[in-house]
Design an enzyme around this catalytic site. Structure first.
Site, PDB file in Angstrom:
ATOM      1  N   TRP A 179       0.677  -1.277   0.031  1.00  0.00           N
ATOM      2  CA  TRP A 179      -0.032  -0.002   0.028  1.00  0.00           C
ATOM      3  C   TRP A 179       0.798   1.204  -0.050  1.00  0.00           C
ATOM      4  O   TRP A 179       0.086   2.273  -0.456  1.00  0.00           O
ATOM      5  CB  TRP A 179      -0.842   0.058   1.149  1.00  0.00           C
ATOM      6  CG  TRP A 179      -0.177  -0.117   2.526  1.00  0.00           C
ATOM      7  CD1 TRP A 179      -0.125  -1.410   3.088  1.00  0.00           C
ATOM      8  CD2 TRP A 179       0.454   0.775   3.498  1.00  0.00           C
ATOM      9  NE1 TRP A 179       0.557  -1.139   4.218  1.00  0.00           N
ATOM     10  CE2 TRP A 179       1.228   0.058   4.466  1.00  0.00           C
ATOM     11  CE3 TRP A 179       0.689   2.081   3.390  1.00  0.00           C
ATOM     12  CZ2 TRP A 179       1.794   0.613   5.548  1.00  0.00           C
ATOM     13  CZ3 TRP A 179       1.506   2.765   4.171  1.00  0.00           C
ATOM     14  CH2 TRP A 179       1.974   2.084   5.179  1.00  0.00           C
ATOM     15  N   ASN A 180       1.947   1.076   0.467  1.00  0.00           N
ATOM     16  CA  ASN A 180       2.849   2.439   0.634  1.00  0.00           C
ATOM     17  C   ASN A 180       3.465   2.969  -0.540  1.00  0.00           C
ATOM     18  O   ASN A 180       3.561   4.453  -0.547  1.00  0.00           O
ATOM     19  CB  ASN A 180       3.931   1.999   1.616  1.00  0.00           C
ATOM     20  CG  ASN A 180       4.874   1.084   1.341  1.00  0.00           C
ATOM     21  OD1 ASN A 180       4.710   0.288   0.308  1.00  0.00           O
ATOM     22  ND2 ASN A 180       5.962   0.874   1.845  1.00  0.00           N
ATOM     23  N   LYS A 203      -2.472  -8.297  -7.747  1.00  0.00           N
ATOM     24  CA  LYS A 203      -3.405  -7.972  -6.587  1.00  0.00           C
ATOM     25  C   LYS A 203      -2.792  -7.045  -5.785  1.00  0.00           C
ATOM     26  O   LYS A 203      -2.106  -7.035  -5.024  1.00  0.00           O
ATOM     27  CB  LYS A 203      -3.409  -9.254  -5.593  1.00  0.00           C
ATOM     28  CG  LYS A 203      -4.832  -9.655  -4.762  1.00  0.00           C
ATOM     29  CD  LYS A 203      -4.893  -8.484  -3.652  1.00  0.00           C
ATOM     30  CE  LYS A 203      -3.526  -8.556  -2.599  1.00  0.00           C
ATOM     31  NZ  LYS A 203      -3.816  -7.493  -1.661  1.00  0.00           N
ATOM     32  N   PRO A 204      -3.824  -5.733  -5.841  1.00  0.00           N
ATOM     33  CA  PRO A 204      -3.130  -4.502  -5.267  1.00  0.00           C
ATOM     34  C   PRO A 204      -3.659  -4.708  -3.599  1.00  0.00           C
ATOM     35  O   PRO A 204      -4.487  -5.251  -3.323  1.00  0.00           O
ATOM     36  CB  PRO A 204      -3.803  -3.439  -5.797  1.00  0.00           C
ATOM     37  CG  PRO A 204      -4.885  -3.887  -6.592  1.00  0.00           C
ATOM     38  CD  PRO A 204      -4.859  -5.371  -6.686  1.00  0.00           C
ATOM     39  N   ALA A 205      -2.972  -3.607  -2.983  1.00  0.00           N
ATOM     40  CA  ALA A 205      -3.329  -3.584  -1.550  1.00  0.00           C
ATOM     41  C   ALA A 205      -4.761  -3.056  -1.302  1.00  0.00           C
ATOM     42  O   ALA A 205      -5.141  -2.379  -2.033  1.00  0.00           O
ATOM     43  CB  ALA A 205      -2.309  -2.629  -0.639  1.00  0.00           C
ATOM     44  N   SER A 258       5.392  -8.044   4.372  1.00  0.00           N
ATOM     45  CA  SER A 258       5.852  -8.309   5.385  1.00  0.00           C
ATOM     46  C   SER A 258       6.507  -9.549   5.199  1.00  0.00           C
ATOM     47  O   SER A 258       6.336 -10.427   4.576  1.00  0.00           O
ATOM     48  CB  SER A 258       4.846  -8.107   6.526  1.00  0.00           C
ATOM     49  OG  SER A 258       4.041  -9.425   6.442  1.00  0.00           O
ATOM     50  N   GLU A 279      10.114  -9.219  -1.706  1.00  0.00           N
ATOM     51  CA  GLU A 279      10.763  -8.123  -1.174  1.00  0.00           C
ATOM     52  C   GLU A 279      10.047  -7.807   0.206  1.00  0.00           C
ATOM     53  O   GLU A 279       8.808  -7.411   0.024  1.00  0.00           O
ATOM     54  CB  GLU A 279      10.664  -6.982  -2.165  1.00  0.00           C
ATOM     55  CG  GLU A 279      11.669  -5.582  -1.913  1.00  0.00           C
ATOM     56  CD  GLU A 279      10.745  -4.837  -0.807  1.00  0.00           C
ATOM     57  OE1 GLU A 279      11.172  -4.914   0.481  1.00  0.00           O
ATOM     58  OE2 GLU A 279      10.284  -3.872  -1.213  1.00  0.00           O
ATOM     59  N   LEU A 280      10.736  -8.301   1.226  1.00  0.00           N
ATOM     60  CA  LEU A 280      10.213  -8.239   2.492  1.00  0.00           C
ATOM     61  C   LEU A 280      10.518  -7.121   3.553  1.00  0.00           C
ATOM     62  O   LEU A 280      10.889  -6.205   3.042  1.00  0.00           O
ATOM     63  CB  LEU A 280      10.464  -9.875   2.877  1.00  0.00           C
ATOM     64  CG  LEU A 280      10.182 -10.972   2.123  1.00  0.00           C
ATOM     65  CD1 LEU A 280      10.419 -12.175   2.614  1.00  0.00           C
ATOM     66  CD2 LEU A 280       8.641 -10.945   1.742  1.00  0.00           C
ATOM     67  N   ARG A 307      11.088  10.135   4.522  1.00  0.00           N
ATOM     68  CA  ARG A 307      10.282   9.997   3.156  1.00  0.00           C
ATOM     69  C   ARG A 307       8.976   9.139   3.464  1.00  0.00           C
ATOM     70  O   ARG A 307       9.131   8.107   3.871  1.00  0.00           O
ATOM     71  CB  ARG A 307      11.275   9.636   2.138  1.00  0.00           C
ATOM     72  CG  ARG A 307      10.583   9.563   0.686  1.00  0.00           C
ATOM     73  CD  ARG A 307      11.653   9.292  -0.337  1.00  0.00           C
ATOM     74  NE  ARG A 307      12.493   8.019  -0.059  1.00  0.00           N
ATOM     75  CZ  ARG A 307      11.983   6.980  -0.743  1.00  0.00           C
ATOM     76  NH1 ARG A 307      11.063   6.762  -1.413  1.00  0.00           N
ATOM     77  NH2 ARG A 307      12.825   5.940  -0.312  1.00  0.00           N
ATOM     78  N   CYS A 313       9.798   0.373   3.467  1.00  0.00           N
ATOM     79  CA  CYS A 313      10.689  -0.928   3.756  1.00  0.00           C
ATOM     80  C   CYS A 313      12.162  -0.245   3.761  1.00  0.00           C
ATOM     81  O   CYS A 313      13.007  -0.735   4.482  1.00  0.00           O
ATOM     82  CB  CYS A 313      10.523  -2.144   3.082  1.00  0.00           C
ATOM     83  SG  CYS A 313      10.762  -1.778   1.172  1.00  0.00           S
ATOM     84  N   GLU A 410      10.327  -3.161  12.664  1.00  0.00           N
ATOM     85  CA  GLU A 410      10.260  -2.133  11.739  1.00  0.00           C
ATOM     86  C   GLU A 410       8.967  -1.220  12.279  1.00  0.00           C
ATOM     87  O   GLU A 410       8.074  -1.435  12.424  1.00  0.00           O
ATOM     88  CB  GLU A 410       9.912  -2.804  10.492  1.00  0.00           C
ATOM     89  CG  GLU A 410      10.137  -1.751   9.142  1.00  0.00           C
ATOM     90  CD  GLU A 410       9.862  -2.906   7.943  1.00  0.00           C
ATOM     91  OE1 GLU A 410      10.444  -2.256   6.868  1.00  0.00           O
ATOM     92  OE2 GLU A 410       9.357  -3.745   7.932  1.00  0.00           O
ATOM     93  N   SER A 470      17.132   4.013  -4.292  1.00  0.00           N
ATOM     94  CA  SER A 470      16.368   3.229  -5.263  1.00  0.00           C
ATOM     95  C   SER A 470      16.284   4.079  -6.659  1.00  0.00           C
ATOM     96  O   SER A 470      16.366   5.082  -6.697  1.00  0.00           O
ATOM     97  CB  SER A 470      14.727   3.604  -4.745  1.00  0.00           C
ATOM     98  OG  SER A 470      14.533   2.885  -3.598  1.00  0.00           O
TER      99      SER A 470
END
Length: 516
Positions: A179-180, A203-205, A258, A279-280, A307, A313, A410, A470
Site C-alpha cells: 500500500w505504501n 493483486k493490489p493492496a 511483510s 521483497e520483505l 520520506r 521498507c 520495523e 532506489s
C-alpha cells in the site's frame, strides 16, 4: 567521500501547480475504474461485493470498488493463461513500444496520479509527484530492456557440439503489491513482466487499490492486449490468491510486504515450485561516523527516515551515531524534525502526512512508549496527533537502550531513534544484529572505511553518504529475512525469464561418410 544528496530522481519540468481542492479531487476519483480488470474488461465481482477505500487523512470514503472473490482470481488467471502465448510471441520491439507509450501517458497525467496517491495513501503531494517520476522510470527502463534479452552461443569444451543458451518468458505471474508506494510498486513488477513477455494478475493492496486501477486503465490505453494485465482488488487476499498460487498454470509469484506473509507465500509457492521474488521487511541501520560531514549526514538521515512519513521498507530504523558527534547530530535533526509540518498531503508545506491507519499509529506509539520506559529521551514529538485522520508527530529519541523493541521492530512511522557507538567494529556488529538485511546507510569521509563497509555490512543495498538509493536501473532487494530476488536493473527482467540450454552437433565436425 562526499556525494550530492537527492531524494527522488529528478522531476521533469512539468507544471506542478495543478489545481487541488474538492472539485479536482472528485474529478480524479471519477476517472478511476470501480471494477475488476479481467480479460480487458472492467467487471463486477462474481458475488457483486464491494468495499470502501478511505482517505487516511480524513477518514472519508473516497470510492467503493469491486471486491474480488476466489472465483474472480481464477477468472483472471484464465485470462492471463489464454493471452500467454500471444504476448510471449509478440516481437520485443512491439512490447517495448507499448511500455514506452505507457511511460509517455503517465508523464502527461502525472498530476492526476500524484493527487490520487495523496488521497488514498496520504503522502505529501510533492512526494507523490516524485513517485510518479520514479514509478515511470520502470516503464521507460524496461521498455529498453525488452529488446535486449540476450543469450549465448559457444562450442563445447570437447569440440563436439555447439551450445545455445536462450531465455523465454516464465509464464503467467501473480504480482502482489503493497500500500505504501501504490504506483511505483505496480510499475516495478508489471513493467519487467511485460517486457519479458509474461502475462500477469495483479493483486493490489486493499488500503490503496485506486492508483493501480487507474494505472491498469492507462495500460489498456497504451495498447496492452486483453488478458495480458488483470487486476483483482480484494479484502480477502489469502482466499483469492491461494487458489491462484495452487493452480499449475501460474509460474511466477512476486510479493512486496511483510516477512511473515512472505514466508507463508513461499510455503504455498513451493507446492508447484514457482519462481518467486520476495521483497520483505527491513530494519535498516543508519551509521554516522566521527568523520562524517554532518550537513550531509543530517540531510541524508531526514531523507532516509521521513520520506513517505517513514512508511517505507527502506526507511532507516536504527540510527547508530559515533559518541563524539552524537550530541551535535541529535541537536541538528531535532531542530529540523521539530519544524516539520503535519497535515493532509494536499496542503502547502506539509512534510508529514497521516499514517495509513489507526493500527500504524498504535504501533508507533507502543514502540516509543517502550523505548522511553527503558530510558530513551524524547527530544521532539513522541505522541499521536488528534484527528480526524491517523497522524503521529514526527519524533526524535536519544539514549535508546539495548533491548528496546524499537531497535528490533520495523517502525513504519516518523520516529528517528538514536543510540551511540565507539568503534567501527562495534557499529558494524550492531548494524548486522538483525534477521533483516534489505538496506543500510552510512556517512563517512574515509574512502577506505566506505570500502570496508561494503564488505562487512550484511545487506542487499547500501547508501553511502546518501539517504535514497532506489533507481529503476539498479537491482533492488535484500538478504537474510528481507527476501529473495531483485527488482530493477538488468536483474529485474531476469526474474521473469527461464533459461534454456540446447546442444547441437558441431556442423563442421567430420562424420563417417560425410562429404563437403
Amino acid at each position: 567521500m562526499t556525494t550530492t544528496q537527492s531524494t527522488w530522481p529528478a522531476v521533469p519540468d512539468h507544471d506542478t501547480t495543478a489545481a487541488t481542492g474538492p472539485a479536482a479531487e472528485q474529478a480524479v476519483l471519477d476517472r478511476v475504474p470501480r471494477g475488476l480488470l479481467i480479460d480487458g474488461h472492467w467487471v463486477d465481482a462474481a458475488d457483486g461485493a464491494t468495499f470502501d477505500v478511505v482517505d487516511p487523512a480524513t477518514g472519508d470514503v473516497l470510492a467503493r470498488i469491486a471486491d474480488a472473490t476466489p472465483a474472480d482470481g481464477l477468472r483472471a488467471l484464465d485470462a492471463a493463461d489464454a493471452a500467454r502465448h500471444g504476448w510471449a510471441t509478440t516481437p520485443p520491439r512491439q512490447r517495448a513500444e507499448v511500455l514506452r507509450r505507457a511511460f509517455d501517458l503517465l508523464q502527461e497525467r502525472r498530476e492526476e496520479f500524484a493527487l490520487l496517491m495523496t488521497l488514498e495513501m496520504g503522502k505529501p503531494l510533492a512526494e507523490a509527484r516524485g513517485e510518479v517520476t520514479y514509478g515511470g522510470e520502470f516503464l521507460r527502463w524496461f521498455s529498453e530492456e525488452a529488446v535486449r534479452i540476450g543469450g549465448d552461443h559457444s562450442t563445447n569444451p570437447e569440440g563436439t557440439g555447439r551450445a545455445f543458451v536462450t531465455h523465454k518468458p516464465v509464464g503467467p505471474a501473480l504480482l502482489i503489491t503493497p500500500w505504501n508506494f501504490p504506483l511505483a510498486m505496480a510499475t516495478r513488477k508489471v513493467a519487467p513482466a511485460l517486457a519479458a513477455g509474461c502475462t500477469v494478475v495483479v493483486k493490489p493492496a486493499e488500503l490503496t487499490p485506486l492508483t493501480t486501477l487507474l494505472f491498469a486503465d492507462l495500460l489498456l490505453e497504451a495498447g496492452v492486449p486483453a488478458g495480458v494485465v488483470n487486476v483483482v482488488p480484494t479484502t480477502t487476499a489469502g482466499d483469492v490468491c491461494g487458489p491462484v498460487i495452487a493452480d499449475p498454470r501460474l509460474r511466477k509469484l512476486s510479493f512486496t510486504g511483510s516477512t511473515p506473509v512472505g514466508r507463508t507465500l513461499l510455503a504455498q509457492a513451493a507446492q508447484n515450485v514457482l519462481r518467486t521474488s520476495m521483497e520483505l521487511g527491513g530494519n535498516a541501520p543508519f551509521l554516522v561516523f566521527e568523520d562524517a560531514d554532518l550537513d550531509l549526514a543530517v540531510d541524508a538521515a531526514l531523507a532516509a527516515k521521513f520520506r513517505n512519513t517513514g512508511q517505507a521498507c527502506t526507511a532507516a530504523n536504527r540510527f547508530l551515531v559515533h559518541e563524539d558527534v552524537a550530541a551535535e547530530f541529535a541537536d541538528r535533526v531535532t531542530a529540523r524534525v521539530g519544524a516539520m509540518r503535519v497535515g493532509r498531503g494536499t496542503e502547502d508545506g506539509v512534510a508529514i502526512g497521516p499514517l495509513i491507519d489507526d493500527r500504524a499509529v498504535a504501533k508507533a506509539d507502543r514502540l516509543v512508549t517502550d523505548a522511553v520506559e527503558r530510558g530513551a529521551v524524547v527530544r521532539t514529538g513522541g505522541h499521536p496527533v488528534a484527528g480526524p485522520g491517523t497522524f503521529y508527530a514526527p519524533t526524535v529519541l536519544t539514549d535508546v537502550q539495548p533491548g528496546s523493541a524499537i531497535l528490533d521492530d520495523e517502525i513504519f512511522g516518523p520516529v528517528l531513534a538514536i543510540r551511540t557507538f565507539r568503534t567501527e567494529d562495534e557499529a558494524v556488529a550492531a548494524a548486522n544484529d538483525t534477521e533483516y538485511g534489505l538496506i543500510a546507510y552510512a556517512c563517512t569521509e574515509d574512502p577506505a572505511r566506505g570500502q570496508r563497509l561494503m564488505e562487512t555490512l550484511e545487506t542487499g543495498m547500501l547508501g553511502l553518504n546518501t539517504g535514497v538509493v532506489s533507481n529503476a536501473a539498479a537491482p533492488f532487494g535484500g538478504v537474510k529475512q528481507s527476501g529473495t530476488g531483485r527488482e530493477g536493473g538488468a536483474e529485474g527482467i531476469a526474474e521473469y525469464l527461464e533459461t534454456m540450454y540446447t546442444l547441437t552437433p558441431d556442423p563442421f565436425r567430420r562424420t563417417k561418410g560425410a562429404q563437403r
